[in-house]
Scaffold this motif. Structure first.
Motif, PDB file in Angstrom:
ATOM      1  N   LEU A 287    -106.434   2.545   8.612  1.00  0.00           N
ATOM      2  CA  LEU A 287    -106.808   1.938  10.059  1.00  0.00           C
ATOM      3  C   LEU A 287    -106.031   2.135  11.106  1.00  0.00           C
ATOM      4  O   LEU A 287    -106.181   2.412  12.154  1.00  0.00           O
ATOM      5  N   LEU A 288    -104.760   1.403  10.947  1.00  0.00           N
ATOM      6  CA  LEU A 288    -103.942   1.429  11.766  1.00  0.00           C
ATOM      7  C   LEU A 288    -103.207   2.471  12.322  1.00  0.00           C
ATOM      8  O   LEU A 288    -102.978   2.786  13.563  1.00  0.00           O
ATOM      9  N   ALA A 335    -108.889  -3.604  11.858  1.00  0.00           N
ATOM     10  CA  ALA A 335    -107.733  -3.669  11.248  1.00  0.00           C
ATOM     11  C   ALA A 335    -107.211  -5.275  11.519  1.00  0.00           C
ATOM     12  O   ALA A 335    -106.729  -5.880  10.642  1.00  0.00           O
ATOM     13  N   HIS A 339    -106.800  -8.318   8.714  1.00  0.00           N
ATOM     14  CA  HIS A 339    -105.521  -8.560   8.240  1.00  0.00           C
ATOM     15  C   HIS A 339    -104.842  -9.515   8.947  1.00  0.00           C
ATOM     16  O   HIS A 339    -103.833 -10.180   8.499  1.00  0.00           O
ATOM     17  N   VAL A 403    -101.242  -0.960   6.797  1.00  0.00           N
ATOM     18  CA  VAL A 403    -102.496  -1.771   7.098  1.00  0.00           C
ATOM     19  C   VAL A 403    -103.734  -0.932   7.107  1.00  0.00           C
ATOM     20  O   VAL A 403    -103.997  -0.020   7.990  1.00  0.00           O
ATOM     21  N   ASN A 404    -104.377  -0.868   6.058  1.00  0.00           N
ATOM     22  CA  ASN A 404    -105.434  -0.196   5.686  1.00  0.00           C
ATOM     23  C   ASN A 404    -106.659  -0.997   5.528  1.00  0.00           C
ATOM     24  O   ASN A 404    -106.529  -2.192   5.579  1.00  0.00           O
ATOM     25  N   ARG A 405    -107.721  -0.096   5.350  1.00  0.00           N
ATOM     26  CA  ARG A 405    -109.093  -0.808   5.160  1.00  0.00           C
ATOM     27  C   ARG A 405    -108.913  -1.587   4.020  1.00  0.00           C
ATOM     28  O   ARG A 405    -108.748  -1.341   2.910  1.00  0.00           O
TER      29      ARG A 405
END
Length: 410
Positions: A287-288, A335, A339, A403-405
């Protein structure tokens, strides 16, 4: 464990929630006015015979109060009802735009009075943004956050396609006051819709200053968050200085004035709409990284304007920029929501917002000064180069790719 790539999400699931539908309707109503407002504001200043310096001052004074009050808005968003904050923020924006429309329509507007109304609008934004960032997580289940974020942007982006064209025609035919009055009316209508939205206040622990210190510690501890914000400090300032400040001036000289600039903005909005449709179907795992890379598309229209390409090419570049930007916004928002704990989202959003806006007033003023020394198109190319550099450097940060799903989240 199954990959989310092989799952088919219920794309319209958030629309089954009545509170989400009300919130989405308020955003849509407000968007119908906001789509016309930038063009109307620019030509309110230009119509007085003012140039880049005056327009830069007005835009800078609109950004300064947002920076000054955003941290207060973030703390309050983590302590008070976010729906009440959204109501009051929209009401304040309606008042500011209403006064601005009246002064412009009466012929009494000056650069100072326009800037003062922009200052009040900037304060309103400081209380709306952090509350809005945290409100979505209270309205829909976590697994549907990306779908909710995309659905919220879909109707607003659709309105923005026709809004700038309509705004250009209204401004050209009747003057900017009518477009500004419509913006004020839509803010007031959105406030009334949000008044019926009842969101509980987050549990508050400790005093406001303590909450601010804890928020700063949480912000610093997330490398991905502060590096994205640092890159945004350069990218946002360069984009707004190039597109909002120099864009109308270049259009007034080379692309037919308000009508031509309305077409550019409509093309950009069309790209935003297309980007939203992409986000309803595409669910990237990183995502990031996608959010960072999407910002590179903003280079395209600034380069097209800066090199004097024909209007059709400028319009195409604006479409592509809109696609990239909307993918960036939806991916980044998702994201962030996945998070950052819900109880911290107001403050984290505020620190991010302050960082991204920090250089905007200086960027407007420096760009306005540079446009007096160098050709406007040369300054546009410099803005494009700054955006490209910010994106490239942010992609070099290792945490961007971590920083992923969340598994099972759409």
């Amino acid at each position: 464990m199954k990959s989310t790539a092989g799952m088919q999400p219920p794309r319209l699931a958030p629309l089954r929630i009545q509170a989400f539908r009300r919130y989405g309707l308020a955003n849509l109503v407000s968007a119908t006015g906001s789509a016309m407002a930038p063009l109307a504001l620019a030509y309110s200043v230009i119509g007085q015979g003012a140039g880049a310096g005056s327009l830069g001052l007005v835009l800078a004074l609109n950004a300064v109060p947002t920076i000054l009050f955003l941290l207060a808005g973030g703390v309050l968003a983590d302590r008070l009802s976010r729906s009440r904050m959204l109501f009051l923020g929209n009401l304040l924006a309606a008042a500011a735009q209403g006064v601005l429309a009246a002064t412009v329509g009466s012929g009494l507007a000056t650069t100072a009075s326009i800037a003062l109304c922009g200052l009040v609008s900037g304060i309103a934004v400081a209380f709306i943004q952090p509350a809005a960032q945290g409100a979505v997580g209270q309205l829909v289940p976590p697994v549907h956050l990306q779908q909710a974020n995309a659905l919220l942007r879909l109707p607003g982006n659709a309105v923005r396609v026709a809004g700038p064209v309509a705004g250009g025609l209204v401004v050209a035919a009747y003057g900017p006051a009518w477009a500004l009055a419509w913006d004020a009316l839509t803010f007031a209508a959105a406030a009334l819709l949000l008044l019926g939205l009842r969101l509980d206040a987050p549990p508050a622990v400790g005093g406001a200053l303590s909450a601010l210190r804890e928020g700063w510690a949480g912000f610093r501890s997330r490398t991905w968050l502060w590096t994205y914000t640092a890159a945004g400090t350069v990218l946002v300032a360069a984009w707004l200085a190039g597109f909002q400040l120099l864009g109308p001036l270049v259009a007034a000289r080379f692309y037919g004035g308000a009508r031509g600039w309305g077409l550019v903005q409509a093309s950009f909005a069309g790209g935003l709409l297309a980007g939203t449709l992409v986000c309803l179907r595409w669910r990237p795992r990183r995502l990031l990284a996608v959010a960072v890379a999407g910002g590179a598309a903003l280079v395209l229209p600034l380069t097209a304007l800066g090199t004097g390409l024909p209007l059709p090419v400028v319009l195409l570049s604006a479409v592509l920029a809109g696609v990239g930007l909307d993918i960036t916004i939806v991916a980044w928002t998702t994201a962030f929501q996945q998070h950052v704990p819900a109880a911290e989202q107001g403050r984290m959003s505020a620190f991010n917002g302050v960082g991204e806006r920090l250089a905007i007033p200086l960027g407007y003023l420096l760009t306005a000064l540079a446009a007096r020394v160098w050709d406007t198109r040369t300054v546009l190319l410099a803005c494009a180069a700054l955006i490209a550099a910010a994106v490239a450097l942010n992609l070099c940060v290792p945490d961007v790719y971590r920083v992923n799903r969340r598994p099972g989240h759409y």
